[in-house]
Scaffold this active site. Structure first.
Site, short mmCIF file in Angstrom:
data_model
loop_
_atom_site.label_atom_id
_atom_site.label_comp_id
_atom_site.label_asym_id
_atom_site.label_seq_id
_atom_site.Cartn_x
_atom_site.Cartn_y
_atom_site.Cartn_z
N ARG A 108 0.85 -1.19 0.00
CA ARG A 108 0.00 0.00 0.00
C ARG A 108 0.88 1.24 0.00
NH1 ARG A 108 -3.68 0.13 5.15
NH2 ARG A 108 -3.52 2.36 4.73
N VAL B 137 4.82 1.17 0.68
CA VAL B 137 5.51 0.29 -0.27
C VAL B 137 5.62 0.99 -1.63
CG1 VAL B 137 5.26 -1.83 -1.62
CG2 VAL B 137 4.92 -1.89 0.86
N HIS B 138 4.53 1.57 -2.09
CA HIS B 138 4.56 2.25 -3.39
C HIS B 138 5.50 3.46 -3.37
CE1 HIS B 138 1.09 -0.32 -4.17
NE2 HIS B 138 1.30 -0.08 -5.45
N HIS B 139 5.51 4.13 -2.26
CA HIS B 139 6.40 5.28 -2.09
C HIS B 139 7.85 4.84 -2.21
CE1 HIS B 139 8.31 8.63 0.30
NE2 HIS B 139 7.50 9.30 -0.50
N HIS C 222 8.71 3.74 -5.79
CA HIS C 222 8.81 4.94 -6.62
C HIS C 222 10.18 5.58 -6.47
CE1 HIS C 222 7.69 8.65 -8.63
NE2 HIS C 222 8.05 9.33 -7.57
#
Lengths: 190, 314
Positions: free
Chosen positions: A34, A37-39, A42
């Site tokens: 979520r 993790v995506h941060h 990226h």
């Protein structure tokens, strides 16, 4: 509604064969991922698991340790739109074929689905027990330093139910409902 | 000096026997049980509304499927005594206490109960430091849990609890009137602002939802008023006929929007709308709207003198 069985890892052909409105049941591996993790992804951090052909589940489960093992107490989807800036990149760079969440996502993700061959699968928001019932094992966890809800949990699921709401042909149930409801509510204005 | 026979200006406090007898352990156990029940069982009024909504959707539709899963989830959570939703949300406690009751001791007991409920898996680890990103791991930290104390002249303590998930909290909004899109500082403007919130929230706050609305006040009190509306029963009637009419119109119109359960399209977008009003300063006109998801976790208890649970409220 005929239910389409899916087994992970998904091939590009399978992902591209799915259409908005299809009901599916997934058996195999899901990785939760979520906001945090995506941060991280990226910002170029390498994922601790191989995501090729995999499915990312937007979910922050309730996990407790019982007898030295992790047990999943609740695991419904979280709102996906927060990952809208990042999701297409994860499709491009890590080869995921499916995203499970709720509420749908925006145009960048829809374009990513078309370009890289991925599909958005809608689980029922709030239905944490129906989802948890289909999680038969918790096989591991990574990035626990993000805190339990934000960590990457390795879930094994059997017949995990979802509805396809965004497909690789540019179809989006969310775009349709948004446009229709905007019109309907404009007509109902006080 | 007061004239003989005149009522005293301030009613003398009625000290309750529970002030001396309530034990911390019993209070804490009651609060853990309140948290467990709130997290795992929907109140009857909400279950009834979900059932009625299911009957309104076309057989075989995505909306009917969503509500069927939701109903199954309600049953499973109750049977397994596990959280209805993995996002056990913000922990909002509304506590009415007799005059002289030790609110500081209650606060400590509430924190201990929250820690225990988290360890048992009734609550997710949901308290994150906004600067460092560190999760406290036990749901205790600045602002967590969130306690709202009020004194009352009853002899007992009443505790109401809401667990409000982040997905639905994120789609709440504060509007200011006048606004060119919605209208002026009147009921029309208020109604259009609320309907815009419904439009924007679609899909994201797990629908069908319930709105709490605070008209007026300031940015804090207006939203506090909106949230407190969610303590009302879904099938109650607003004693103010103007607000009652507004509530009914909002629900009727939202349910004609076609947004439907989970934003899949369908007949039920809202299960309810509850509105309250506060006075405002002449310069401001806020419409504060809080969105509650179908997993409307609210429960309450009256505490007995020894700290045990005397009565469930919902």
């Amino acid at each position: 509604m005929a239910v389409i069985p899916l087994t992970t890892p998904l091939t590009e052909d399978i992902a591209r064969s799915l259409t908005v409105g299809d009901t599916v049941e997934i058996t195999g591996r899901l990785y939760t991922g979520r906001d945090a993790v995506h941060h991280r992804l990226h910002h170029g951090e390498r994922p601790p698991v191989d995501l090729r052909g995999g499915i990312i589940y937007h979910c922050g489960p309730v996990m407790v340790q019982e007898g030295g093992r992790w047990v999943c107490k609740a695991a419904g989807p979280t709102t996906s739109t927060r990952e809208e800036p990042y999701q297409w990149e994860v499709m491009r760079d890590h080869g995921i074929r499916g995203v499970i969440g709720k509420g749908g996502m925006g145009p960048k993700t829809l374009e990513g689905c078309q370009q890289y061959g991925c599909v958005y699968l809608h689980a029922i928001g709030g239905a944490a027990q129906v989802c948890a019932e289909r999680i038969t094992r918790v096989d591991g966890v990574d990035w626990m330093d993000l805190g339990s809800p934000e960590a990457i949990w390795h879930l094994w699921v059997e017949r995990f139910p979802c509805i396809v709401t965004m497909d690789s042909r540019g179809g989006s149930l969310h775009r349709q409902v948004r446009a229709a409801s905007e019109q309907a509510l404009a007509a109902l204005k006080a | 000096m007061e004239a003989a026979g005149a009522a005293p200006l301030v009613e003398p406090p009625r000290r309750s026997t529970m002030l001396a007898t309530m034990s911390d352990a019993a209070l804490q156990a009651s609060l853990v049980e309140l948290i467990r029940r709130t997290s795992t069982q929907l109140p009857d009024d909400v279950v009834r509304a979900v059932r009625a909504a299911r009957g309104a959707e076309a057989a075989g539709s995505n909306a009917a499927y969503a509500l069927e899963v939701i109903e199954r989830n309600i049953g499973l959570a109750c049977d397994k005594s596990q959280p209805l939703c993995q996002d056990t949300g913000s922990i909002l406690l509304y506590v009415n206490t007799p005059v002289g009751y030790d609110q500081i001791a209650f606060h400590h007991a509430a924190e201990a109960a929250v820690r225990a409920a988290t360890a048992r898996g009734y609550l997710r680890q949901n308290s994150v430091d906004s600067i460092t990103g560190a999760n406290s791991g036990d749901n205790v930290g600045p602002g967590c849990p969130d306690l709202h104390f009020h004194q009352w002249r009853q002899p007992h303590v009443e505790v109401k609890l809401m667990l409000k998930g982040g997905g639905c909290e994120n789609v709440g909004a504060t509007y200011t009137l006048p606004n060119p899109s919605f209208g002026g500082r009147d009921l029309k403007g208020v109604e259009n602002a609320i309907l815009d919130c419904v439009l924007q929230a679609q899909g994201q706050g797990c629908g069908p939802g319930i709105l709490g609305v605070g008209i007026g006040g300031d940015r804090v009190t207006g939203m506090a008023c909106a949230k407190a509306q969610l303590l009302r029963l879904l099938d109650d009637a607003n004693p103010d006929p103007v607000l009652a009419g507004l509530e009914q119109r909002v629900v009727a119109k939202a349910n004609q929007s076609g947004i439907g359960p989970m934003g899949f399209g369908g007949a039920t977008t809202l299960l309810g709308c509850k509105a309250g009003a506060l006075n405002r300063v002449p310069a401001s006109f806020f419409v504060s709207i809080t969105y509650m998801c179908w997993a409307f976790r609210r429960q309450g208890v009256d505490l007995a003198a020894d700290g045990g649970i005397a009565r469930w409220l919902y």
